[in-house]
Scaffold this motif. Structure first.
Motif: not given
Length: 427
Positions: A120-142
């Motif tokens: 019932i879970f999206w596959s790891e392959w599909l997950e890998a196609q969608l990186p973080a929209s707002f990464s933690e690095e970006h959020a911290q810098a902002w």
């Protein structure tokens, strides 16, 4: 008889107020759409013209205190302007991880069903196609930039007039949310940190700030603050302004005539990678809105079906899309604090929306399972909030009662995921 008459008059007054505020919200929403439409690409609108749109039943949010007790809790006044609180222009942006043209091309290729799901879970392959929209690095810098730069301009552009579009001294922009009461800013802020706790990265970075016209950060907009009649020392939220966003229509599997989003080849096997990646993000959105009891998105559309059978064909409230295809969850102030106060009114709709999803992101589900087993959601959310936000003591946190509601919803979500896993275990 006197008691009955009094109750009837109160009910009549409630209905009259609701109708008046609903009509007003529609007029204000259309005016806001017209103003913003001059800046939007022609391809922005999907489906029928928004001029015939009947948006959420926001009038219920303006019911006087004396009548709130009949509706299951205290209500505050909400945003009556509808979607697209954060559409604007910043020029070039760089907030995504691993953005390239190759990835964009791959999203249009029909995916092989065997590589899409793991139970019932999206596959790891599909997950890998969608990186973080707002990464933690970006959020911290902002967050560091937003706290360190002066605000040089405040202007309309973030929905209702009490919110303002702020321009910083370095040219960056943010939406400043000034709540009519603390519930709104609390809901927006705590929903952001709940999403962080769940590993959901679709919410723009957020910080809190305290209004002080004598401080370096706010001194340049002293006159504007006075004109807005913002209270000195009030705590406001600032959310990153993201450019070039477009509206999002509810996908077919999540509409009322569908049987829901299920892990079945006949229903998912013919979809492109781009369509599947959007559905993946919708499953995170539905989980977040269920846990926070945010009714001001898909749930309100479901409610509006009573008088608008085509509401699902129009853009969803408070949900936008980047050119790359990432969904951005905006205007979350109805979540948690306010959403829990009016939960009795909306719970059947929340349950219906959650019941329409039987496929989940493994990472999100694992976070839910962990929070269910440890039963420490309040503690972990509070720690994350306090560690990340210096003004957290000023704004406050969930009451113990509302923290219990959140934990109970975590437990119910865990049971729903377990039920789906058992139902489709042979697939």
């Amino acid at each position: 008889m006197r008691a009955v008459s009094a109750n009837l008059l109160a009910l009549l007054f409630l209905c009259t107020c609701a109708c008046l505020f609903y009509v007003w919200s529609r007029l204000e929403s259309r005016l806001e759409r017209y103003k913003r439409g001059l800046q939007l690409p022609r391809s922005f609108h999907v489906g029928p013209s928004p001029d015939i749109s009947a948006k959420t039943f926001r009038a219920l949010l303006a019911v006087p205190v004396a009548q709130r007790l009949h509706l299951g809790g205290r209500l505050d006044v909400r945003n009556v302007t509808g979607v697209r609180d954060q559409i604007g222009s910043l020029g070039s942006r760089d907030y995504h991880m691993n953005v390239d043209n190759k990835g964009s091309v791959q999203r249009e290729v029909p995916a092989k069903f065997g590589s899409l799901l793991e139970g019932i879970f999206w596959s790891e392959w599909l997950e890998a196609q969608l990186p973080a929209s707002f990464s933690e690095e970006h959020a911290q810098a902002w967050r560091e930039r937003a706290r360190g730069h002066r605000i040089v301009r405040l202007e309309p552009g973030c929905g209702r007039i009490s919110n303002q579009l702020a321009t910083f001294s370095d040219g960056a922009k943010a939406c400043v949310r000034y709540g009519i009461n603390a519930d709104q800013v609390q809901g927006e802020t705590l929903t952001y940190y709940l999403a962080n706790l769940l590993g959901i990265t679709n919410l723009p970075p957020l910080i809190l700030a305290q209004l002080n016209v004598d401080s370096e950060q706010w001194a340049s907009v002293r006159r504007r603050i006075g004109g807005l009649q913002w209270s000195e020392r009030a705590v406001v939220s600032l959310t990153e302004w993201v450019a070039n966003l477009t509206g999002v229509v509810t996908p077919a599997p999540l509409r009322q005539e569908s049987k829901g989003l299920r892990p079945l080849q006949g229903e998912l096997g013919n979809k492109t990678t781009a369509e599947l990646l959007e559905l993946m993000q919708w499953t995170d959105l539905i989980i977040l809105d269920y846990l926070s009891a945010n009714f001001d998105r898909l749930v309100s559309n479901l409610f509006s079906l009573q008088w608008d059978s085509r509401v699902m064909e129009r853009e969803t409230n408070n949900l936008l899309r980047t050119p790359r295809g990432d969904l951005v969850f905006i205007d979350n102030e109805a979540g948690l604090v306010h959403g829990y106060r009016v939960l009795d009114m909306w719970e059947k709709y929340h349950s219906t929306v959650l019941g329409s999803v039987s496929v989940f992101r493994k990472r999100t589900a694992q976070r839910v399972i962990e929070l269910h087993r440890r039963r420490d959601t309040r503690t972990r959310l509070l720690e994350l909030y306090r560690d990340s936000e210096p003004l957290s003591p000023e704004l406050g946190f969930l009451s113990y009662e509302h923290a219990d509601v959140l934990q109970n919803r975590i437990d119910r979500l865990y049971k729903h995921i377990s039920h789906c896993k058992e139902k489709y275990h042979q697939l």
